[in-house]
Design an enzyme around this catalytic site. Structure first.
Site, PDB file in Angstrom:
ATOM      1  N   LYS A  19     -39.998  22.212   4.883  1.00 30.15           N
ATOM      2  CA  LYS A  19     -38.779  23.021   4.993  1.00 30.15           C
ATOM      3  C   LYS A  19     -39.100  24.517   5.045  1.00 30.15           C
ATOM      4  CE  LYS A  19     -35.656  19.488   3.917  1.00 30.15           C
ATOM      5  NZ  LYS A  19     -36.609  18.421   3.735  1.00 30.15           N
TER       6      LYS A  19
HETATM    7  C1  LIG Z   1     -36.611  17.178   4.429  1.00 32.61           C
HETATM    8  C2  LIG Z   1     -37.853  16.360   4.419  1.00 32.61           C
HETATM    9  C3  LIG Z   1     -38.059  15.302   5.343  1.00 32.61           C
HETATM   10  C4  LIG Z   1     -37.014  14.868   6.337  1.00 32.61           C
HETATM   11  O1  LIG Z   1     -36.843  15.788   7.375  1.00 32.61           O
HETATM   12  P1  LIG Z   1     -35.539  15.726   8.307  1.00 32.61           P
HETATM   13  O2  LIG Z   1     -35.577  16.940   9.142  1.00 32.61           O
HETATM   14  O3  LIG Z   1     -34.368  15.734   7.358  1.00 32.61           O
HETATM   15  O4  LIG Z   1     -35.601  14.471   9.085  1.00 32.61           O
HETATM   16  C5  LIG Z   1     -39.273  14.629   5.312  1.00 32.61           C
HETATM   17  N1  LIG Z   1     -40.220  14.939   4.393  1.00 32.61           N
HETATM   18  C6  LIG Z   1     -40.056  15.936   3.501  1.00 32.61           C
HETATM   19  C7  LIG Z   1     -41.137  16.201   2.517  1.00 32.61           C
HETATM   20  C8  LIG Z   1     -38.876  16.681   3.477  1.00 32.61           C
HETATM   21  O5  LIG Z   1     -38.727  17.674   2.565  1.00 32.61           O
END
Ligand SMILES: *Cc1c(COP(=O)(O)O)cnc(C)c1O
Length: 468
Positions: free
Chosen positions: A112
């Protein structure tokens, strides 16, 4: 570049407008009016650029008139300067045809940061140009809150209030939010569940007087700028593997469908991507859709990969819009049906288009744990539960022709030490620059599960901060 809502009933906006608005007024998601395609020669010209430079060049057509390429370059440089690896998004080879791209070298150790670190810079820039301020509010069960706080801390035009369910996040996750020493950050520990926190945020936005007074805004994953900021690393990975002169496939652990949608966008811009492989946990609505056109919501069940414990993948609406040839009336109708009945009757032709490009694999917790162990035993690589699901999906992929598979590693194993230790016997430790986490002073305010109380706390926080 202009942006239109997937449901067709909102005022079109430019990039700056979309950045600040998040969701469109008609409940839809913003999409660019066209996809900036590049020729093979133009892709080749991006090879070997430092990551921040590559990011600025790939994103600039989407940002258009809002920010010049020069300024965007500076924002990208600042956004990724704090990453703990000189390559920013390093690749690791696991097997003859399998690579991992690590997206977790940012300040909160999860992917993120890739989008939110840049979003913080973009917000500050656009708000300064417009001489405006905002209050960002959000609810978090873990990863998003800390990434948003790290991205917005110490920014003079932003106040950020994050609600978390008291006692229901892991200690590392809570401390990543509460040990941040910045006067514009407000942590609220709500006496309730994550769903209570989310309902509370919806209530804050629904109170139009409060929303206007506080200039509320959100940075959740439906914000187009987050998707745009995730496209460059797919370009970087594909170029490193020989694109545009060689096809590649991506394997992506998926929750809200934001990360894999960025891979889709990179392909739509002309990058040769033969397959998009999505991995999910027991919350498997997307893999059920791909297997049998069964888009039926079930209750969310907790898993070893909590950041993918999602029932309704909000960014799927963007793919749906493309699958029905950008018809906003059809998109709005399907989304309305889904909301009403919990089932989405995706037209057969649209489903077939999706299955021609996407493959899916869902793993139970036991299978996730086995995948972490098997990856470590056969390659020596220590993957967190989310990344292991992506890698396992990549290993199981059936490709139309041989092509390198690049799996996205979305979290550092030390973020999920219990699951990794249970699978491998190895307890991953936090990188040295985060060692202070477990000893730093925590700042949080407790609140009852009550909208009026939380509103008055946020009003007091925003007022207090103004006088500093
Ligand atoms: C948010 C997140 C995901 C999922 O990503 P999306 O964009 O919501 O599909 C996968 N792995 C981690 C560690 C995350 O923080």
């Amino acid at each position: 570049m202009r942006y239109f809502s997937t449901r067709g009933q909102a005022e079109p906006r430019d990039f700056g407008g979309v950045l600040l608005a998040g969701l469109a007024e008609d409940g839809g998601l913003f999409m660019p009016e066209s996809w900036p395609e590049r020729s093979a020669a133009e892709w080749r010209a991006l090879r070997d650029l430092p990551y921040a430079e590559l990011a600025a060049q790939v994103m600039h057509p989407f940002v258009g008139e809002t920010i010049s390429l020069d300024v965007l370059r500076g924002l990208c440089e600042r956004a990724y300067a704090g990453f703990n690896h000189p390559a920013r998004v390093p690749m690791v080879q696991l097997d003859s045809g399998l690579w991992v791209q690590e997206l977790f070298h940012g300040p909160t150790l999860a992917f993120k940061d890739m989008a939110l670190q840049l979003l913080g810079q973009l917000f500050e820039h656009v708000l300064t140009e417009r001489n405006e301020t905002v209050t960002i509010v959000g609810a978090t069960s873990g990863d998003t809150g800390s990434a948003a706080i790290e991205a917005c801390r110490d920014r003079s035009r932003i106040k950020i209030a994050i609600l978390h369910p008291e006692g229901r996040t892991s200690e590392v996750q809570r401390r990543q939010m509460t040990t941040v020493d910045a006067s514009n950050v407000f942590n609220i520990a709500v006496d309730g569940t994550f769903d209570d926190c989310q309902d509370m945020v919806k209530g804050l936005f629904a109170d139009t007087a409060f929303r206007g007074d506080m200039k509320l805004t959100a940075v959740n994953s439906i914000n187009w700028a987050r998707i745009a900021a995730q496209i460059p690393y797919y370009v970087a990975a594909a170029l490193a593997m020989g694109a545009p002169d060689r096809e590649v496939a991506f394997a992506v652990p998926t929750g809200n469908f934001g990360n894999v949608l960025a891979a889709w966008a990179a392909r739509r811009m002309g990058l040769p991507v033969s397959k998009l492989i999505i991995g999910s946990n027991r919350n498997d609505i997307l893999t059920r859709f791909l297997a049998a056109n069964d888009m039926t919501a079930k209750g969310v069940a907790p898993s070893l990969s909590p950041s993918m414990d999602i029932q309704v993948s909000s960014n799927f609406e963007r793919l749906l819009f493309e699958l029905v040839d950008r018809d906003p009336t059809v998109t709005a109708q399907l989304m309305q049906d889904f909301r009403k009945t919990g089932h989405m009757p995706v037209p057969d032709a649209a489903w077939k288009k999706a299955t021609a490009l996407f493959q899916g694999l869902a793993l139970s917790d036991a299978e996730t744990s086995a995948a972490i162990r098997q990856i470590h035993d056969t390659t020596g690589y220590l993957a967190d539960p989310h990344s292991a699901i992506g890698i396992a999906a990549g290993q199981a992929a059936k490709l139309p022709a041989p092509a390198p598979v690049i799996a996205m590693a979305t979290a550092h194993p030390a973020k999920f030490p219990d699951a990794v230790e249970a699978a491998t016997g190895i307890r991953p430790s936090l990188p040295p620059h985060l060692a202070h986490l477990m000893t730093g002073e925590e700042r949080l305010t407790r609140a009852p599960n009550d909208l009026a109380s939380v509103e008055s706390l946020i009003r007091a926080f925003v007022g207090r901060n103004d006088q500093l």
